[in-house]
Motif scaffolding. Structure first.
Motif, PDB file in Angstrom:
ATOM      1  N   LEU A 211       0.234  -0.741  -0.132  1.00  0.00           N
ATOM      2  CA  LEU A 211      -0.134  -0.340   0.099  1.00  0.00           C
ATOM      3  C   LEU A 211       1.462   1.040   0.344  1.00  0.00           C
ATOM      4  CD1 LEU A 211      -2.834  -1.199   2.460  1.00  0.00           C
ATOM      5  CD2 LEU A 211      -3.062  -0.859  -0.149  1.00  0.00           C
ATOM      6  N   TYR A 212       2.154   1.576   1.030  1.00  0.00           N
ATOM      7  CA  TYR A 212       3.008   2.729   0.605  1.00  0.00           C
ATOM      8  C   TYR A 212       3.683   2.511  -0.563  1.00  0.00           C
ATOM      9  CZ  TYR A 212       7.198   5.355   1.688  1.00  0.00           C
ATOM     10  OH  TYR A 212       7.836   6.400   2.161  1.00  0.00           O
ATOM     11  N   ASP A 213       3.912   1.505  -0.942  1.00  0.00           N
ATOM     12  CA  ASP A 213       4.383   1.607  -2.369  1.00  0.00           C
ATOM     13  C   ASP A 213       3.217   2.747  -3.408  1.00  0.00           C
ATOM     14  OD1 ASP A 213       6.002   1.095  -4.368  1.00  0.00           O
ATOM     15  OD2 ASP A 213       5.073  -0.782  -5.227  1.00  0.00           O
ATOM     16  N   ILE A 214       2.302   2.018  -4.023  1.00  0.00           N
ATOM     17  CA  ILE A 214       1.538   2.778  -4.530  1.00  0.00           C
ATOM     18  C   ILE A 214       1.114   3.994  -4.333  1.00  0.00           C
ATOM     19  CG2 ILE A 214      -0.438   1.721  -3.762  1.00  0.00           C
ATOM     20  CD1 ILE A 214      -1.503   0.884  -6.746  1.00  0.00           C
ATOM     21  N   ALA A 215       1.287   4.047  -2.815  1.00  0.00           N
ATOM     22  CA  ALA A 215       0.324   5.583  -2.483  1.00  0.00           C
ATOM     23  C   ALA A 215       2.194   6.657  -2.955  1.00  0.00           C
ATOM     24  CB  ALA A 215       0.252   5.342  -1.049  1.00  0.00           C
ATOM     25  N   MET A 216       3.192   5.728  -2.414  1.00  0.00           N
ATOM     26  CA  MET A 216       4.394   6.769  -3.037  1.00  0.00           C
ATOM     27  C   MET A 216       4.173   7.268  -5.001  1.00  0.00           C
ATOM     28  SD  MET A 216       5.375   7.735  -0.349  1.00  0.00           S
ATOM     29  CE  MET A 216       6.778   9.232  -0.755  1.00  0.00           C
ATOM     30  N   LEU A 217       4.126   5.471  -5.189  1.00  0.00           N
ATOM     31  CA  LEU A 217       4.378   5.797  -6.886  1.00  0.00           C
ATOM     32  C   LEU A 217       3.746   7.141  -6.941  1.00  0.00           C
ATOM     33  CD1 LEU A 217       5.159   4.445  -8.976  1.00  0.00           C
ATOM     34  CD2 LEU A 217       3.313   2.748  -9.622  1.00  0.00           C
ATOM     35  N   GLY A 218       2.076   6.883  -7.171  1.00  0.00           N
ATOM     36  CA  GLY A 218       0.899   7.977  -7.260  1.00  0.00           C
ATOM     37  C   GLY A 218       1.615   9.383  -7.087  1.00  0.00           C
ATOM     38  N   PHE A 279      13.776  14.040   6.774  1.00  0.00           N
ATOM     39  CA  PHE A 279      12.163  12.791   6.557  1.00  0.00           C
ATOM     40  C   PHE A 279      12.306  13.841   4.740  1.00  0.00           C
ATOM     41  CE2 PHE A 279       8.167  14.925   4.776  1.00  0.00           C
ATOM     42  CZ  PHE A 279       7.757  14.310   5.196  1.00  0.00           C
ATOM     43  N   PHE A 280      13.169  14.821   4.241  1.00  0.00           N
ATOM     44  CA  PHE A 280      12.641  14.919   2.947  1.00  0.00           C
ATOM     45  C   PHE A 280      13.871  14.542   2.323  1.00  0.00           C
ATOM     46  CE2 PHE A 280      10.740  18.578   4.930  1.00  0.00           C
ATOM     47  CZ  PHE A 280       9.435  18.854   3.838  1.00  0.00           C
ATOM     48  N   ILE A 281      15.193  13.857   3.090  1.00  0.00           N
ATOM     49  CA  ILE A 281      16.189  13.494   1.756  1.00  0.00           C
ATOM     50  C   ILE A 281      15.587  12.063   2.225  1.00  0.00           C
ATOM     51  CG2 ILE A 281      17.874  11.451   2.442  1.00  0.00           C
ATOM     52  CD1 ILE A 281      19.603  13.754   4.110  1.00  0.00           C
ATOM     53  N   GLY A 282      14.434  11.329   3.008  1.00  0.00           N
ATOM     54  CA  GLY A 282      12.919   9.980   2.145  1.00  0.00           C
ATOM     55  C   GLY A 282      12.838  10.155   1.332  1.00  0.00           C
ATOM     56  N   ILE A 283      12.156  11.861   1.124  1.00  0.00           N
ATOM     57  CA  ILE A 283      11.336  12.121   0.101  1.00  0.00           C
ATOM     58  C   ILE A 283      11.854  12.191  -1.562  1.00  0.00           C
ATOM     59  CG2 ILE A 283       9.978  13.750  -0.743  1.00  0.00           C
ATOM     60  CD1 ILE A 283       8.542  12.657   1.261  1.00  0.00           C
ATOM     61  N   ILE A 284      13.101  12.967  -1.241  1.00  0.00           N
ATOM     62  CA  ILE A 284      14.165  12.713  -2.429  1.00  0.00           C
ATOM     63  C   ILE A 284      14.840  11.825  -2.883  1.00  0.00           C
ATOM     64  CG2 ILE A 284      17.060  13.753  -3.631  1.00  0.00           C
ATOM     65  CD1 ILE A 284      15.812  15.652  -1.470  1.00  0.00           C
ATOM     66  N   GLY A 285      14.818  11.017  -2.341  1.00  0.00           N
ATOM     67  CA  GLY A 285      15.075   9.261  -2.588  1.00  0.00           C
ATOM     68  C   GLY A 285      14.078   8.511  -3.135  1.00  0.00           C
ATOM     69  N   SER A 290      12.221   6.285  -8.032  1.00  0.00           N
ATOM     70  CA  SER A 290      11.645   5.883  -9.457  1.00  0.00           C
ATOM     71  C   SER A 290      12.158   6.450 -10.548  1.00  0.00           C
ATOM     72  CB  SER A 290      10.503   7.226  -9.142  1.00  0.00           C
ATOM     73  OG  SER A 290       9.501   7.444 -10.504  1.00  0.00           O
ATOM     74  N   ILE A 291      12.956   7.624 -10.849  1.00  0.00           N
ATOM     75  CA  ILE A 291      13.933   7.851 -11.585  1.00  0.00           C
ATOM     76  C   ILE A 291      15.210   6.621 -11.973  1.00  0.00           C
ATOM     77  CG2 ILE A 291      15.679   9.295 -12.690  1.00  0.00           C
ATOM     78  CD1 ILE A 291      15.088  11.642 -11.037  1.00  0.00           C
ATOM     79  N   HIS A 292      15.748   6.129 -10.831  1.00  0.00           N
ATOM     80  CA  HIS A 292      16.201   4.567 -11.316  1.00  0.00           C
ATOM     81  C   HIS A 292      15.449   3.346 -11.964  1.00  0.00           C
ATOM     82  CE1 HIS A 292      17.848   0.518  -9.565  1.00  0.00           C
ATOM     83  NE2 HIS A 292      19.256   1.236 -10.015  1.00  0.00           N
ATOM     84  N   THR A 293      14.098   3.635 -11.329  1.00  0.00           N
ATOM     85  CA  THR A 293      12.949   2.206 -12.367  1.00  0.00           C
ATOM     86  C   THR A 293      13.373   2.524 -13.643  1.00  0.00           C
ATOM     87  OG1 THR A 293      12.147   1.760  -9.755  1.00  0.00           O
ATOM     88  CG2 THR A 293      10.742   0.887 -12.001  1.00  0.00           C
ATOM     89  N   GLN A 294      12.967   3.914 -13.745  1.00  0.00           N
ATOM     90  CA  GLN A 294      12.271   4.458 -15.137  1.00  0.00           C
ATOM     91  C   GLN A 294      13.694   4.174 -16.476  1.00  0.00           C
ATOM     92  OE1 GLN A 294       9.399   5.055 -16.441  1.00  0.00           O
ATOM     93  NE2 GLN A 294       8.398   5.305 -14.793  1.00  0.00           N
ATOM     94  N   ILE A 295      14.855   4.422 -15.408  1.00  0.00           N
ATOM     95  CA  ILE A 295      15.775   4.037 -16.049  1.00  0.00           C
ATOM     96  C   ILE A 295      16.726   2.683 -16.682  1.00  0.00           C
ATOM     97  CG2 ILE A 295      18.434   4.577 -16.239  1.00  0.00           C
ATOM     98  CD1 ILE A 295      18.047   7.261 -15.222  1.00  0.00           C
TER      99      ILE A 295
END
Length: 331
Positions: A211-218, A279-285, A290-295
């Motif tokens: 659930l966290y995965d899809i929430a952050m993906l959105g 917290f914001f390092i986690g957001i940036i991560g 997401s960029i890594h997955t796309q590449i």
């Protein structure tokens, strides 16, 4: 005669797939005016889901099965199956019977009226009230931060015209947020409300991580606000820190003998700024992930086998690989 494709992702759903097949078959046959296929994509189930499906497919050629080589998750596998459907309209329907199959009739009716997208929207759920409330808060939050308006309380359950599926095939996203893509495409959708029934057999395969995965993906796929919030909050806290430091300096100069700095403000300030930074390092991560997955451009799934598909049918993932190879050669 128009053809309807039903797509059902499943994982360890041995108690539900036969009943779902029966209900869908009865509904389509009662409609009478459509050919249909029912595609089950199995995420390497560890129970008897695949043998049950193979037994059904041996008797009914309308049933098609894709078996993945491993569990590719609840995001990639259903999306891959949607791209394999060749119906004039495609309906995404989960295996646990919590998406009411009888709504297929309502979806098709609205599709016949000209809607390219018809969505099932949960107004209430007979599952945990707490979980439903959390989901509702998430949908409200993501709509506030998203660049586009997303449909609240829709899990993907709905009907999608063939034109929508063709557009999705061109997007070539290795880790897609399906609900967001449908909203991003922009076709007007018709929303049908329903009450989600309780699961009668088996246990849910969702957990906190999925659930966290899809929430952050959105969030990462459809909003830059968290990143900009980090920059703005960092600037604001820097300004506040400077003002506090100047205040302490002035107070110390004026009340040199009686004003004590103490360690409490230092410790509290240290923990506050450290927690905000983490917290914001986690957001940036999350965005970097997401960029890594796309590449990486890995295929949505790797198929172990497929049953009752035409011998000339080529999987969408293979087509994507070919297209990427052609592009690389051109470069």
């Amino acid at each position: 005669m128009s053809k309807i494709s039903i797509v059902t992702p499943c994982y360890n759903e041995e108690e539900n797939v036969a009943e779902l097949y029966r209900q869908v078959k009865e509904i389509i046959e009662n409609l009478g005016a459509y050919d249909y296929e029912h595609i089950f994509i199995d995420n390497a189930s560890k129970d008897n889901t695949v043998p049950i499906l193979k037994g059904i497919a041996a008797k009914d050629k309308n049933i098609k099965i894709i078996v993945n080589s491993r569990n590719f998750g609840h995001i990639r596998s259903p999306y891959h199956a949607l791209l394999q459907a060749d119906g004039d309209a495609v309906i995404l329907l989960v295996a646990d019977l919590q998406d009411p199959p009888e709504m297929i009739k309502d979806f098709i009716k609205k599709w016949e009226e000209g809607y390219k997208v018809v969505l099932g929207v949960k107004t209430q759920s007979q599952e945990s009230p707490a979980m439903f409330a959390i989901r509702k808060m998430y949908y409200n939050f993501i709509n506030r931060v998203s660049d586009i308006e997303l449909t609240k309380n829709n899990t993907g359950f709905g009907l999608y015209d063939k034109q929508i599926i063709e557009i999705l095939k061109e997007i070539n996203d290795p880790y897609p947020y399906f609900r967001g893509l449908i909203s991003d495409i922009g076709f007007e959708s018709y929303k049908i409300e329903y009450v989600q029934p309780v699961r009668k057999r088996g246990i849910t395969k969702n957990n906190f991580y999925t659930l966290y995965d899809i929430a952050m993906l959105g969030i990462t796929n459809h909003s830059k606000i968290p990143l900009r919030l980090a920059a703005m909050l960092g600037f604001l806290m820097s300004a506040v820190s400077l003002l506090v430091a100047l205040g302490y300096l002035v107070a110390k100069v004026i009340f040199w003998n009686s004003f004590l700095l103490g360690t409490a403000p230092l410790i509290i300030g240290l923990f506050l700024f450290s927690s905000v930074q983490l917290f914001f390092i986690g957001i940036i991560g999350e965005y970097i992930g997401s960029i890594h997955t796309q590449i990486l451009k890995r295929p949505l799934v790797v198929e172990k086998e497929r049953i009752n598909f035409s011998a000339t049918t080529e999987s969408s993932s293979a087509l994507v690989n070919k297209r990427d190879q052609v592009y690389s050669n051109q470069i």
